[in-house]
Design an enzyme around this catalytic site. Structure first.
Site, PDB file in Angstrom:
ATOM      1  N   ARG A 110      16.429  53.064  57.720  1.00 18.91           N
ATOM      2  CA  ARG A 110      15.879  53.134  59.082  1.00 18.91           C
ATOM      3  C   ARG A 110      16.246  54.444  59.753  1.00 18.91           C
ATOM      4  NH1 ARG A 110      18.303  52.124  64.027  1.00 18.91           N
ATOM      5  NH2 ARG A 110      16.951  51.321  65.705  1.00 18.91           N
TER       6      ARG A 110
ATOM      7  N   VAL B 278      14.338  57.433  58.186  1.00 18.84           N
ATOM      8  CA  VAL B 278      12.924  57.455  58.573  1.00 18.84           C
ATOM      9  C   VAL B 278      12.771  57.919  60.016  1.00 18.84           C
ATOM     10  CG1 VAL B 278      10.884  56.016  58.986  1.00 18.84           C
ATOM     11  CG2 VAL B 278      12.244  55.695  56.903  1.00 18.84           C
TER      12      VAL B 278
ATOM     13  N   GLY C 168      25.499  54.363  44.579  1.00 24.26           N
ATOM     14  CA  GLY C 168      26.850  54.675  44.121  1.00 24.26           C
ATOM     15  C   GLY C 168      26.890  55.876  43.205  1.00 24.26           C
TER      16      GLY C 168
ATOM     17  N   ASP D 203      31.975  48.521  46.713  1.00 22.80           N
ATOM     18  CA  ASP D 203      33.223  48.799  45.992  1.00 22.80           C
ATOM     19  C   ASP D 203      34.108  49.819  46.699  1.00 22.80           C
ATOM     20  OD1 ASP D 203      32.217  47.100  44.052  1.00 22.80           O
ATOM     21  OD2 ASP D 203      31.408  48.736  42.838  1.00 22.80           O
TER      22      ASP D 203
ATOM     23  N   GLY E  39      46.286  37.618  54.324  1.00 19.34           N
ATOM     24  CA  GLY E  39      47.658  37.167  54.100  1.00 19.34           C
ATOM     25  C   GLY E  39      47.898  36.580  52.732  1.00 19.34           C
TER      26      GLY E  39
ATOM     27  N   GLU F  53      49.316  35.814  49.075  1.00 19.96           N
ATOM     28  CA  GLU F  53      50.685  35.858  48.560  1.00 19.96           C
ATOM     29  C   GLU F  53      50.852  36.907  47.464  1.00 19.96           C
ATOM     30  OE1 GLU F  53      50.698  32.870  51.225  1.00 19.96           O
ATOM     31  OE2 GLU F  53      49.245  32.949  49.585  1.00 19.96           O
TER      32      GLU F  53
ATOM     33  N   ARG G 202      61.222  28.565  49.813  1.00 22.99           N
ATOM     34  CA  ARG G 202      61.223  28.622  51.277  1.00 22.99           C
ATOM     35  C   ARG G 202      60.388  27.496  51.889  1.00 22.99           C
ATOM     36  NH1 ARG G 202      59.934  33.867  50.053  1.00 22.99           N
ATOM     37  NH2 ARG G 202      57.824  33.602  50.925  1.00 22.99           N
TER      38      ARG G 202
ATOM     39  N   HIS H 163      51.558  26.060  49.027  1.00 24.36           N
ATOM     40  CA  HIS H 163      50.276  26.558  48.530  1.00 24.36           C
ATOM     41  C   HIS H 163      50.339  28.082  48.487  1.00 24.36           C
ATOM     42  CE1 HIS H 163      49.641  27.267  52.827  1.00 24.36           C
ATOM     43  NE2 HIS H 163      48.759  28.177  52.445  1.00 24.36           N
TER      44      HIS H 163
ATOM     45  N   ARG I  76      43.673  26.555  40.871  1.00 26.03           N
ATOM     46  CA  ARG I  76      42.212  26.583  40.893  1.00 26.03           C
ATOM     47  C   ARG I  76      41.721  28.032  40.957  1.00 26.03           C
ATOM     48  NH1 ARG I  76      42.829  22.132  39.493  1.00 26.03           N
ATOM     49  NH2 ARG I  76      41.971  20.184  40.332  1.00 26.03           N
TER      50      ARG I  76
END
Length: 319
Positions: free
Chosen positions: A21, A24, A102, A127, A185, A187, A211, A215, A243
């Site tokens: 856009r 052009v 790219g 990327d 955040g 781990e 601690r 999870h 998972r």
């Protein structure tokens, strides 16, 4: 120059339409005709070229993908294919070409320049792996998509007290994984630019468990290997339920963020200006929030450098 053209090539990225856009409308501002090349270099060789009016780019700044479509082309990599592309441009009396894509797209543009046809590159890839520019079009949108996905996955990870490994795109660059990992955040973050062995990851998971953490989220850049193999190793070593989520092509889609729309608009307009100034064989970039242009050869010869200070920060904050 009275006639220019623009094409999009390689993997699509949110904000490409905003760049089209801008190109052009900037051309029309300078009373220059702009043509769209459809289906990338493949379409260029076929002569899939149409003039673009101001109206043809109306209401596209907010749309993901590319209205010019994109395609990968093996034929264009040949001498005959490149010559055919130049012939098509000259048959339409086009005098300069803007290529949005790219590094592979830029190598194609450089081949056209070597054959005497002026080209300017605009970096568009989620990327963020193009040297000589701080950011590429689409990275910010993809980053926000990934962070939103991680936030949602953390909800279910918390509910079921599981470890989740999330694989993100990036090819051989870890920017998307790193920035998303810090923002969400995570781990642990695994990227090609920084080695991190499985013992270290497991020790950090055990430290969190001691601690009271029940999870964890681990971000894996696709360039370091399969997330499934890491999940298998973690389960084998710890016995924890793990998972895997591979985000895949959802990262390329969606309406571009305000940041990507701004960046694409600035870069698309700058590409037109460079051609009208008589410049060629150059790439538009952004450095310290200033639009710059660098030689294709310089950009393609360098290796993208990830900011490892962000990686170190992420490690200190994920304890």
């Amino acid at each position: 120059m009275r006639k220019l053209a623009v094409l999009t090539s390689g993997g699509d990225s949110p904000g490409m339409n905003a760049a089209v856009r801008a190109a052009v409308r900037r051309a029309h501002f300078h009373e220059v005709q702009m043509f769209g090349v459809y289906h990338g270099y493949e379409g260029l060789m076929r002569g899939d070229i149409k003039e673009m009016s101001l109206g043809s780019v109306g209401d596209i700044i907010q749309r993901g993908g590319t209205i010019l479509y994109s395609a990968r082309s093996e034929a264009f990599k040949t001498e005959a294919g490149q010559q055919r592309a130049v012939e098509q441009l000259r048959a339409h009396e086009i005098e300069g070409l803007i290529v949005i894509g790219g590094d592979g797209s830029f190598r194609g543009a450089q081949k056209l320049t070597e054959k005497g046809f002026p080209t300017i590159g605009v970096p568009g890839t989620i990327d963020n792996d193009i040297p000589c520019t701080d950011f590429t079009i689409g990275f910010d949108t993809a980053l926000n998509t990934v962070v939103e996905a991680i936030d949602k996955i953390r909800d279910t990870a918390t509910s079921h007290e599981r470890t989740y490994i999330i694989e993100v795109m990036g090819r051989d660059a870890g920017d998307l994984a790193l920035w998303a990992g810090l923002a969400a955040g995570a781990e642990s973050i695994m990227i090609p630019e920084a080695s991190q062995d499985m013992d270290d990851i497991i020790e950090r998971l055990h430290a969190g468990q001691r601690r009271g953490k029940k999870h964890s989220i681990i971000i894996v850049a696709e360039g370091v290997g399969s997330a499934a193999s890491y999940a298998e190793a973690i389960t084998k070593e710890t016995g924890w339920e793990t998972r895997v989520t591979v985000l895949g092509h959802i990262q390329r889609g969606g309406s571009p963020t305000a940041m990507d729309r701004m960046l694409a608009s600035r870069m698309g307009a700058a590409a037109v200006d460079l051609l009208l100034e008589g410049k060629q064989d150059r790439m538009v970039g952004v450095q310290n929030n200033q639009i710059v242009d660098v030689d294709f050869q310089e950009a393609l010869a360098k290796k993208h450098q990830l900011d490892l200070s962000i990686y170190q920060l992420a490690r200190t904050l994920s304890i």
